[in-house]
Design an enzyme around this catalytic site. Structure first.
Site, PDB file in Angstrom:
ATOM      1  N   TYR A 192      71.158  17.235  62.319  1.00  0.00           N
ATOM      2  CA  TYR A 192      70.179  16.157  62.505  1.00  0.00           C
ATOM      3  C   TYR A 192      69.547  16.294  63.901  1.00  0.00           C
ATOM      4  O   TYR A 192      68.321  16.216  64.040  1.00  0.00           O
ATOM      5  CB  TYR A 192      70.869  14.793  62.362  1.00  0.00           C
ATOM      6  CG  TYR A 192      69.933  13.611  62.557  1.00  0.00           C
ATOM      7  CD1 TYR A 192      68.955  13.303  61.610  1.00  0.00           C
ATOM      8  CD2 TYR A 192      70.020  12.802  63.689  1.00  0.00           C
ATOM      9  CE1 TYR A 192      68.093  12.215  61.796  1.00  0.00           C
ATOM     10  CE2 TYR A 192      69.171  11.722  63.877  1.00  0.00           C
ATOM     11  CZ  TYR A 192      68.208  11.435  62.924  1.00  0.00           C
ATOM     12  OH  TYR A 192      67.356  10.368  63.115  1.00  0.00           O
ATOM     13  N   ILE A 240      61.891   1.748  59.015  1.00  0.00           N
ATOM     14  CA  ILE A 240      60.850   1.770  60.049  1.00  0.00           C
ATOM     15  C   ILE A 240      59.481   2.072  59.435  1.00  0.00           C
ATOM     16  O   ILE A 240      58.465   1.495  59.825  1.00  0.00           O
ATOM     17  CB  ILE A 240      61.212   2.841  61.114  1.00  0.00           C
ATOM     18  CG1 ILE A 240      62.543   2.486  61.787  1.00  0.00           C
ATOM     19  CG2 ILE A 240      60.108   2.981  62.150  1.00  0.00           C
ATOM     20  CD1 ILE A 240      63.167   3.621  62.587  1.00  0.00           C
TER      21      ILE A 240
HETATM   22  N1  LIG Z   1      67.291   4.166  62.300  1.00  0.00           N
HETATM   23  C1  LIG Z   1      67.461   4.689  63.506  1.00  0.00           C
HETATM   24  O1  LIG Z   1      68.284   4.226  64.302  1.00  0.00           O
HETATM   25  C2  LIG Z   1      66.628   5.860  63.937  1.00  0.00           C
HETATM   26  C3  LIG Z   1      66.809   6.340  65.241  1.00  0.00           C
HETATM   27  C4  LIG Z   1      66.038   7.411  65.661  1.00  0.00           C
HETATM   28  C5  LIG Z   1      65.144   7.990  64.798  1.00  0.00           C
HETATM   29  N2  LIG Z   1      65.003   7.523  63.526  1.00  0.00           N
HETATM   30  C6  LIG Z   1      64.021   8.175  62.646  1.00  0.00           C
HETATM   31  O2  LIG Z   1      63.157   7.201  62.105  1.00  0.00           O
HETATM   32  C7  LIG Z   1      62.629   7.674  60.854  1.00  0.00           C
HETATM   33  C8  LIG Z   1      62.738   6.589  59.809  1.00  0.00           C
HETATM   34  O3  LIG Z   1      64.108   6.365  59.551  1.00  0.00           O
HETATM   35  P1  LIG Z   1      64.713   4.934  59.128  1.00  0.00           P
HETATM   36  O4  LIG Z   1      65.712   4.585  60.139  1.00  0.00           O
HETATM   37  O5  LIG Z   1      63.639   3.998  58.794  1.00  0.00           O
HETATM   38  O6  LIG Z   1      65.525   5.379  57.815  1.00  0.00           O
HETATM   39  P2  LIG Z   1      65.428   4.885  56.287  1.00  0.00           P
HETATM   40  O7  LIG Z   1      65.409   3.414  56.214  1.00  0.00           O
HETATM   41  O8  LIG Z   1      66.517   5.615  55.586  1.00  0.00           O
HETATM   42  O9  LIG Z   1      64.005   5.423  55.825  1.00  0.00           O
HETATM   43  C9  LIG Z   1      63.782   6.799  55.671  1.00  0.00           C
HETATM   44  C10 LIG Z   1      62.611   6.987  54.756  1.00  0.00           C
HETATM   45  O10 LIG Z   1      62.447   8.394  54.543  1.00  0.00           O
HETATM   46  C11 LIG Z   1      62.383   8.602  53.134  1.00  0.00           C
HETATM   47  N3  LIG Z   1      62.859   9.907  52.690  1.00  0.00           N
HETATM   48  C12 LIG Z   1      64.128  10.366  52.688  1.00  0.00           C
HETATM   49  N4  LIG Z   1      64.176  11.572  52.110  1.00  0.00           N
HETATM   50  C13 LIG Z   1      62.897  11.871  51.729  1.00  0.00           C
HETATM   51  C14 LIG Z   1      62.305  12.957  51.060  1.00  0.00           C
HETATM   52  N5  LIG Z   1      63.022  13.989  50.610  1.00  0.00           N
HETATM   53  N6  LIG Z   1      60.963  12.930  50.831  1.00  0.00           N
HETATM   54  C15 LIG Z   1      60.228  11.883  51.231  1.00  0.00           C
HETATM   55  N7  LIG Z   1      60.731  10.808  51.846  1.00  0.00           N
HETATM   56  C16 LIG Z   1      62.067  10.813  52.093  1.00  0.00           C
HETATM   57  C17 LIG Z   1      63.246   7.514  52.542  1.00  0.00           C
HETATM   58  O11 LIG Z   1      62.967   7.382  51.161  1.00  0.00           O
HETATM   59  P3  LIG Z   1      64.109   6.868  50.139  1.00  0.00           P
HETATM   60  O12 LIG Z   1      64.083   5.389  50.287  1.00  0.00           O
HETATM   61  O13 LIG Z   1      63.637   7.361  48.806  1.00  0.00           O
HETATM   62  O14 LIG Z   1      65.396   7.479  50.584  1.00  0.00           O
HETATM   63  C18 LIG Z   1      62.807   6.335  53.383  1.00  0.00           C
HETATM   64  O15 LIG Z   1      61.595   5.809  52.937  1.00  0.00           O
HETATM   65  C19 LIG Z   1      63.419   8.936  60.520  1.00  0.00           C
HETATM   66  O16 LIG Z   1      62.644  10.069  60.858  1.00  0.00           O
HETATM   67  C20 LIG Z   1      64.637   8.843  61.436  1.00  0.00           C
HETATM   68  O17 LIG Z   1      65.163  10.115  61.747  1.00  0.00           O
HETATM   69  C21 LIG Z   1      65.724   6.457  63.073  1.00  0.00           C
END
Ligand SMILES: NC(=O)c1ccc[n+]([C@@H]2O[C@H](COP(=O)([O-])OP(=O)(O)OC[C@H]3O[C@@H](n4cnc5c(N)ncnc54)[C@H](OP(=O)(O)O)[C@@H]3O)[C@@H](O)[C@H]2O)c1
Length: 311
Positions: free
Chosen positions: A190, A44
């Protein structure tokens, strides 16, 4: 015959999701604006950074992996022709890294118009960081709390400015009790971190009332990203299903984009968004006594100095 109905059902569900998931139609030109997106190396965050770069802003890709971060910069620059996209190192599992990031940003940028707290993770085992904090809680809540509070002076100086906190519908199952020391269940942890995200954004909005800095949290919906990564067969099967039933990362970025750029969100603060519209979070996130208690506890855990706690 059953295969026909099965495929038709999947297509209809996919179509239903497409029609009902919000889209940000605001084409606002953002040249001259500076935007930080955490966790923009993928998912995202990447799509949010891409859309914002398309609108001409200077975008800082804040993430922990330099190779992934630089790859995102190169791709976004190539796709948008915006040369003002750059990578900066930020590892949210380290309070020192957050402080270094803030110092570096303050010395290189005179302003900050939008801070998108997007980075997040699900950790499947109980693990503590070198700062003595639960790893998932630190990535999802403690780290973003410290980052945001330390950037408030720059955001105030740049007002009107915006702070976004990417939360989740899972906040509805979360609590702020024993957040750093609970019998560990990763889904519960979480949910707790996402509950704290919403409570924090509301409390920060109250503290920043009338400063020109607005603060809002949001739920991107269920999005097919590597948040769900795992190696087991079942997880792979699940990611196949996610393709059909969940939003794409670009669809998942629409609410972040809406809160970051829309005229409507210029004056709105302390609210929670879903599908590019205001939504109702859990009633428990409105508890002001709890919010103050959580703020005080967090200030201690992230080791803010007395000067930094003046908010
Ligand atoms: N996907 C869903 O269905 C969903 C639903 C509700 C809320 N969300 C929220 O949306 C947000 C984005 O998630 P996403 O779904 O896009 O997941 P994602 O594809 O796993 O992306 C997460 C991002 O956060 C980074 N990250 C992880 N650990 C980190 C750290 N220690 N320091 C700095 N950056 C770090 C990751 O970097 P790396 O690539 O290095 O790991 C990646 O760039 C999150 O806050 C998640 O909780 C997602």
């Amino acid at each position: 015959m059953w295969l026909f109905w099965f495929l038709l059902t999947i297509v209809l569900i996919k179509l239903f999701n497409k029609v009902t998931s919000g889209k940000c139609y605001d084409e606002k030109v953002m040249s001259g604006e500076v935007v930080v997106v955490t966790g923009a190396s993928g998912g995202i965050g990447y799509e949010t950074a891409l859309e914002i770069a398309q609108r001409g802003a200077k975008v800082i890709i804040a993430c922990r992996d330099a190779a992934k971060g630089q790859r995102a910069v190169n791709e976004i620059t190539k796709r948008t022709k915006n040369t003002k996209v750059r990578y900066m190192h930020l590892d949210l599992t380290s309070l020192a890294s957050v402080r270094n990031f803030v110092e570096e940003l303050k010395s290189s940028e005179a302003k900050l118009d939008v801070l998108v707290n997007n980075a997040g993770a699900i950790c499947t085992k109980r693990e503590y960081t070198a700062d003595g904090l639960l790893k998932d809680m630190q990535i999802n809540y403690f780290g973003p709390f410290l980052l945001t509070v330390l950037l408030v002076p720059l955001l105030k100086k740049s007002a009107p400015s915006r702070i976004l906190v990417v939360a989740s519908a899972w906040h509805k199952f979360g609590t702020a009790e024993d957040i750093n020391d609970k019998r560990y269940c990763y889904i519960q942890s979480y949910a707790n971190s996402k509950f704290c995200n919403v409570v924090f954004s509301k409390e920060l909005a109250r503290r920043l009332a009338h400063t020109g800095v607005v603060v809002n949290s949001l739920n991107p919906g269920q999005v097919n990203t590597s948040l769900y990564k795992s190696s087991s067969f079942l997880e792979r099967l699940r990611s196949l299903l996610l393709y059909f039933f969940f939003k794409t990362p670009n669809e998942g970025a629409q609410t972040s984009l809406y809160v970051a750029v829309s005229d409507y969100c210029d004056q709105v603060t302390g609210k929670y968004f879903e599908d590019c519209a205001e939504a109702s979070p859990s009633a428990r996130t409105e508890d002001i006594v709890l919010a103050k208690k959580l703020w005080q506890l967090t200030e201690g855990l992230v080791k803010l100095t007395p000067e930094e706690t003046s908010l």
